[in-house]
Design an enzyme around this catalytic site. Structure first.
Site, PDB file in Angstrom:
ATOM      1  NE  ARG A 178     -30.585 -73.035 -27.195  1.00  0.00           N
ATOM      2  CZ  ARG A 178     -29.754 -72.087 -27.564  1.00  0.00           C
ATOM      3  NH1 ARG A 178     -29.166 -72.138 -28.734  1.00  0.00           N
ATOM      4  NH2 ARG A 178     -29.482 -71.087 -26.772  1.00  0.00           N
TER       5      ARG A 178
ATOM      6  NE  ARG B  82     -26.629 -82.417 -17.353  1.00  0.00           N
ATOM      7  CZ  ARG B  82     -26.742 -81.116 -17.167  1.00  0.00           C
ATOM      8  NH1 ARG B  82     -27.393 -80.659 -16.122  1.00  0.00           N
ATOM      9  NH2 ARG B  82     -26.174 -80.289 -18.014  1.00  0.00           N
TER      10      ARG B  82
ATOM     11  NE  ARG C 293     -41.300 -64.035 -31.044  1.00  0.00           N
ATOM     12  CZ  ARG C 293     -42.552 -63.615 -30.886  1.00  0.00           C
ATOM     13  NH1 ARG C 293     -43.292 -63.253 -31.933  1.00  0.00           N
ATOM     14  NH2 ARG C 293     -43.061 -63.549 -29.678  1.00  0.00           N
TER      15      ARG C 293
ATOM     16  NE  ARG D 290     -34.486 -64.988 -21.082  1.00  0.00           N
ATOM     17  CZ  ARG D 290     -33.714 -65.719 -21.881  1.00  0.00           C
ATOM     18  NH1 ARG D 290     -33.358 -66.934 -21.541  1.00  0.00           N
ATOM     19  NH2 ARG D 290     -33.281 -65.237 -23.020  1.00  0.00           N
TER      20      ARG D 290
ATOM     21  CD  GLU E 175     -35.133 -61.877 -22.282  1.00  0.00           C
ATOM     22  OE1 GLU E 175     -34.219 -61.718 -21.445  1.00  0.00           O
ATOM     23  OE2 GLU E 175     -35.117 -62.798 -23.121  1.00  0.00           O
TER      24      GLU E 175
ATOM     25  CE1 TYR F 148     -31.265 -69.014 -29.895  1.00  0.00           C
ATOM     26  CE2 TYR F 148     -32.621 -70.959 -30.215  1.00  0.00           C
ATOM     27  CZ  TYR F 148     -32.151 -69.945 -29.399  1.00  0.00           C
ATOM     28  OH  TYR F 148     -32.574 -69.884 -28.101  1.00  0.00           O
TER      29      TYR F 148
ATOM     30  CG  ASP G 199     -25.375 -71.149 -28.290  1.00  0.00           C
ATOM     31  OD1 ASP G 199     -26.425 -70.513 -28.141  1.00  0.00           O
ATOM     32  OD2 ASP G 199     -25.280 -72.377 -28.101  1.00  0.00           O
TER      33      ASP G 199
HETATM   34  N1  UDP Z   1     -37.259 -73.523 -23.127  1.00  0.00           N
HETATM   35  C1  UDP Z   1     -38.384 -73.955 -22.471  1.00  0.00           C
HETATM   36  N2  UDP Z   1     -38.554 -73.662 -21.148  1.00  0.00           N
HETATM   37  C2  UDP Z   1     -37.633 -72.960 -20.447  1.00  0.00           C
HETATM   38  C3  UDP Z   1     -36.454 -72.521 -21.104  1.00  0.00           C
HETATM   39  C4  UDP Z   1     -36.313 -72.818 -22.451  1.00  0.00           C
HETATM   40  O1  UDP Z   1     -39.237 -74.590 -23.067  1.00  0.00           O
HETATM   41  O2  UDP Z   1     -37.859 -72.699 -19.245  1.00  0.00           O
HETATM   42  C5  UDP Z   1     -37.130 -73.829 -24.555  1.00  0.00           C
HETATM   43  C6  UDP Z   1     -37.759 -72.757 -25.418  1.00  0.00           C
HETATM   44  O3  UDP Z   1     -38.349 -73.394 -26.528  1.00  0.00           O
HETATM   45  C7  UDP Z   1     -36.587 -71.937 -25.848  1.00  0.00           C
HETATM   46  C8  UDP Z   1     -35.484 -72.968 -25.975  1.00  0.00           C
HETATM   47  O4  UDP Z   1     -35.777 -73.894 -24.932  1.00  0.00           O
HETATM   48  O5  UDP Z   1     -36.833 -71.282 -27.066  1.00  0.00           O
HETATM   49  C9  UDP Z   1     -34.080 -72.422 -25.818  1.00  0.00           C
HETATM   50  O6  UDP Z   1     -33.998 -71.735 -24.611  1.00  0.00           O
HETATM   51  P1  UDP Z   1     -32.701 -70.943 -24.153  1.00  0.00           P
HETATM   52  O7  UDP Z   1     -32.937 -70.474 -22.771  1.00  0.00           O
HETATM   53  O8  UDP Z   1     -31.516 -71.781 -24.417  1.00  0.00           O
HETATM   54  O9  UDP Z   1     -32.746 -69.735 -25.180  1.00  0.00           O
HETATM   55  P2  UDP Z   1     -31.973 -68.352 -25.229  1.00  0.00           P
HETATM   56  O10 UDP Z   1     -31.175 -68.254 -23.983  1.00  0.00           O
HETATM   57  O11 UDP Z   1     -31.185 -68.400 -26.486  1.00  0.00           O
HETATM   58  O12 UDP Z   1     -33.063 -67.346 -25.295  1.00  0.00           O
END
Ligand code: UDP
Length: 366
Positions: free
Chosen positions: A169, A173, A246, A277, A297, A345, A347
């Site tokens: 996902r 780019r 999780r 984060r 988080e 998972y 959205d």
């Molecule tokens: N991910 C990563 N580094 C980042 C952000 C995301 O490796 O800085 C990877 C990580 O494996 C994560 C996945 O991308 O589980 C999806 O991240 P996203 O932020 O889309 O997840 P959500 O917002 O659903 O928690």
């Protein structure tokens, strides 16, 4: 029967279904064990700021009908998700784009950036796990600084044990575009998500603080059909073993300053920082309040009694999910929907799409 539908869970799947059923003159009873509606998209005002209580939610979709649908219940702002990554004090733009490549390697030419990645890419036709997927997509530098630590903290498992699809996902780019999503439509509802859910639930009877499983039989007898949006394994009393999830823990504070980090989302991508984060909620709505609310988080393994957030879709869990699904498919009076009942998972837009489709199948067009 007193109701046409008993809807277990007042999250987005349950609320969209309730709205569609009510529109077709059906009577719905919606129950939820929490003391509020909205499930994990619930937002609450603190210091005039809409706080995403169960983690940041950014609405994005390519599905025009879904976009028009949600826009009937709220005005969406022009927020574009552009998270920042902090790796041991070094700052990088996400998703992986020319800004990131410049910050990593000092390159400004897209062809040169592509060469840098090519020279360290893993050549792999069909990545078997997340590590192989990451290495073949972006190479070792990005994997080590921006993916591995974050992913292992988020999922509590080695990248070698995680499915590849989780990071498919993330866009890569060769333009200077920090938009985290490729979707055509994106935004945050002005005023938060809770009012959307409240509007969707107008006309339904809503009862909060109610645990369905404490009185399941009684509830099932109140309605012709049940829409179940909770954990699928719990519905079947964990008979094939518990599915793994999780959960998240949040550490929030109000700071007496207008701006803490200058961005809604900053990811801490090293292994050592214990949180994944920091969210600064006001920036989702371009807030100008004198104070700010920030949330650290933390991700951890779900245990009974926690709130489940993310299904862990590895092979072991997916196999036991299929056993549960076989049972679910045989039910004639229960419909299963949403992230927890389908163990996917998803959205937000997919939840809205699935709930609309389910309502159409079940009740026909309006
Ligand atoms: N991910 C990563 N580094 C980042 C952000 C995301 O490796 O800085 C990877 C990580 O494996 C994560 C996945 O991308 O589980 C999806 O991240 P996203 O932020 O889309 O997840 P959500 O917002 O659903 O928690």
């Amino acid at each position: 029967m007193k109701y046409d539908y008993l809807i277990v869970g007042a999250g987005p799947f349950g609320a969209v279904f309730a709205h569609e059923a009510t529109k077709r003159n059906k009577k719905c009873l919606v129950i939820d064990k929490r003391d509020h509606v909205g499930g994990n998209i619930y937002t609450e005002q603190v210091e005039g700021i809409n706080v995403h209580k169960y983690g940041a939610h950014i609405f994005h979709t390519n599905d025009k009908e879904v976009w028009e649908y949600v826009n009937r219940f709220a005005t969406f702002n022009r927020y574009t998700n552009s998270p920042i990554a902090n790796y041991k004090g070094e700052i990088y733009n996400l998703p992986f784009n020319m800004n990131t490549f410049y910050q990593l390697w000092g390159v400004t030419d897209p062809a040169e950036a592509a060469e840098r990645i090519e020279s360290q890419r893993l050549n792999c036709e069909e990545p078997k796990n997340l590590e192989e997927q990451a290495l073949s997509l972006v190479g070792r530098d990005i994997y080590e600084k921006l993916i591995q630590g974050y992913t292992e903290k988020q999922w509590g498992r080695s990248c070698k044990e995680l499915p590849a699809f989780i990071i498919k996902r993330l866009p890569v780019r060769f333009t200077w575009d920090n938009n985290y999503f490729n979707d055509q439509y994106q935004g945050i509802p002005v005023g938060g998500y809770t009012p959307i859910i409240e509007k969707l639930l107008e006309g339904s009877e809503v009862r909060l603080n109610i645990d369905y499983f404490e009185d399941k039989e009684n509830f099932d007898h109140m309605a012709t059909k049940t829409i179940y949006t909770g954990m699928l394994d719990e519905f079947y009393d964990f008979r094939f073993g518990a599915l793994e999830y999780r959960t998240l823990q949040f550490d929030s504070e109000v700071l007496d300053k207008p701006n803490y980090q200058g961005n809604a989302v900053v990811n801490y991508t090293d292994q050592e920082t214990p949180f994944t984060r920091i969210i600064e909620h006001k920036h989702f709505e371009f807030g100008t309040q004198p104070k700010t609310v920030v949330t650290r988080e933390y991700s951890k393994e779900y245990e009974q009694g926690d709130e489940p957030y993310y299904p862990v879709n590895n092979q072991k869990n997916n196999t036991s999910y299929l056993s549960y699904k076989e049972l679910a498919d045989q039910e004639t009076n229960v419909i299963f929907g949403g992230r927890l009942a389908e163990y996917k998972y998803y959205d937000m837009w997919q939840i809205v799409r699935n709930a609309l489709d389910t309502a159409r199948n079940e009740l026909g067009e309006v």
